[in-house]
Scaffold this active site. Structure first.
Site, short mmCIF file in Angstrom:
data_model
loop_
_atom_site.label_atom_id
_atom_site.label_comp_id
_atom_site.label_asym_id
_atom_site.label_seq_id
_atom_site.Cartn_x
_atom_site.Cartn_y
_atom_site.Cartn_z
N ASP A 28 -12.68 38.82 71.01
CA ASP A 28 -13.96 38.46 71.64
C ASP A 28 -14.18 36.94 71.63
O ASP A 28 -13.73 36.24 70.73
CB ASP A 28 -15.09 39.15 70.86
CG ASP A 28 -16.37 39.19 71.68
OD1 ASP A 28 -16.32 38.89 72.89
OD2 ASP A 28 -17.41 39.53 71.11
N ASN A 76 -15.75 47.61 80.54
CA ASN A 76 -15.52 46.27 81.10
C ASN A 76 -15.40 46.24 82.62
O ASN A 76 -15.41 45.17 83.23
CB ASN A 76 -14.25 45.63 80.50
CG ASN A 76 -14.43 45.13 79.09
OD1 ASN A 76 -13.49 45.12 78.29
ND2 ASN A 76 -15.64 44.67 78.75
C1 FPP Z 1 -13.80 39.59 75.40
O1 FPP Z 1 -14.27 38.29 75.48
C2 FPP Z 1 -12.48 39.65 76.01
C3 FPP Z 1 -12.10 40.52 76.97
C4 FPP Z 1 -12.96 41.58 77.53
C5 FPP Z 1 -10.77 40.44 77.56
C6 FPP Z 1 -9.69 40.21 76.56
C7 FPP Z 1 -8.46 39.92 77.28
C8 FPP Z 1 -7.57 39.00 76.92
C9 FPP Z 1 -7.60 38.20 75.69
C10 FPP Z 1 -6.39 38.82 77.77
C11 FPP Z 1 -5.39 39.76 77.21
C12 FPP Z 1 -4.20 39.72 77.91
C13 FPP Z 1 -3.11 40.34 77.48
C14 FPP Z 1 -1.86 40.02 78.13
C15 FPP Z 1 -3.09 41.30 76.37
P1 FPP Z 1 -15.53 37.99 76.41
O2 FPP Z 1 -15.04 37.66 77.77
O3 FPP Z 1 -16.49 39.12 76.34
O4 FPP Z 1 -16.11 36.70 75.73
P2 FPP Z 1 -17.64 36.30 75.66
O5 FPP Z 1 -18.30 37.32 74.79
O6 FPP Z 1 -17.59 34.95 75.04
O7 FPP Z 1 -18.18 36.30 77.05
#
Ligand code: FPP
Length: 247
Positions: A28, A76
């Site tokens: 996250d 998501n």
């Molecule tokens: C949450 O952070 C993250 C996600 C929903 C996506 C996670 C995906 C990756 C790290 C890419 C993975 C790729 C591979 C190849 C495994 P957020 O976007 O909710 O962050 P925020 O809370 O700061 O908005």
């Protein structure tokens, strides 16, 4: 053993015998990492994906056996289309680099319903599972289009079908039976869940498997969650007393 925080942190080391059997990562904070730098959210995911690769290598180096990552939840899909497509592209790139997993002798297993993905991604996932199936040093479980409640409901459906077909009776449905129909069947329960970015919740991640997990929260955002941060989490875990309902 010294209690974490009482001694100089630098003196503490990971004790291989006390490593958790299964560590779950909720990746996250990518969006906030990008926002802090005035960049689009997709840059945060790019950095998050780079960090994911780094952390997987470190987990292998220190001898962890089962690790899981929350990549994309069933919830998501409501995100903006460009963000979803950027995450899917990162997944494609990673699946194209499966040689990385092969050289690290790491088994990859995908948790979640694959049927909703574009054909090329779904086929790459299935192929990656096949190509890495023989590796038993470390298994990486990737939760993609995954939701914990959805997983438990699916397990209930599978068992209900078996009752309907006369294969089992309702009395046969116990915890072991439910467990055996989860995506994670055969893998240990989660011992330690790590969630960076300051959020203090599980967000439907492996909710059955985390029943007795220890939790480690940190304000560090996922793209900055370094091997040293993981080392700190593991040392913290080693200092905890787990009672599993006993005294
Ligand atoms: C949450 O952070 C993250 C996600 C929903 C996506 C996670 C995906 C990756 C790290 C890419 C993975 C790729 C591979 C190849 C495994 P957020 O976007 O909710 O962050 P925020 O809370 O700061 O908005």
């Amino acid at each position: 053993m010294a209690i974490f925080g009482k001694k100089d942190e630098k003196e503490e080391k990971i004790i291989p015998e006390l490593l958790p059997k299964h560590v779950g990562f909720i990746m996250d904070g990518n969006g906030r990492w990008a926002k802090k730098r005035g960049l689009p959210r997709t840059f945060g995911h790019l950095e998050g994906a780079k960090n994911f690769r780094k952390i997987v290598r470190y987990c292998k180096d220190i001898g962890l056996k089962t690790i899981s990552f929350y990549v994309f939840s069933t919830e998501n899909w409501v995100r903006p289309a460009d963000e979803i497509s950027a995450i899917m592209d990162l997944l494609r790139d990673y699946l194209d680099d499966v040689s990385e997993l092969l050289s690290e002798k790491t088994r990859a297993v995908f948790l979640g319903d694959k049927s909703v993905f574009p054909d090329d991604i779904r086929e790459k996932m299935i192929q990656t599972e096949k190509d890495t199936a023989e590796y038993d040093e470390m298994t990486m479980l990737l939760a993609i289009n995954y939701g914990g409640r959805d997983e438990i409901a699916r397990s209930a459906r599978i068992l209900a079908e078996r009752v309907k077909n006369g294969e089992i009776s309702p009395e046969d449905i116990d915890e072991k039976a439910v467990d055996s129909c989860l995506y994670t069947a055969g893998y240990p329960d989660v011992d330690l869940v790590i969630r960076p970015s300051g959020e203090l919740r599980l967000s439907n991640f492996l909710i059955w498997q985390c029943a007795y997990a220890e939790y480690y929260f940190t304000d560090v955002l996922w793209p900055d969650f370094s091997p040293r941060e993981l080392e700190k989490a593991l040392i913290d875990f080693q200092g905890r007393q787990r009672r599993f309902g006993g005294v």
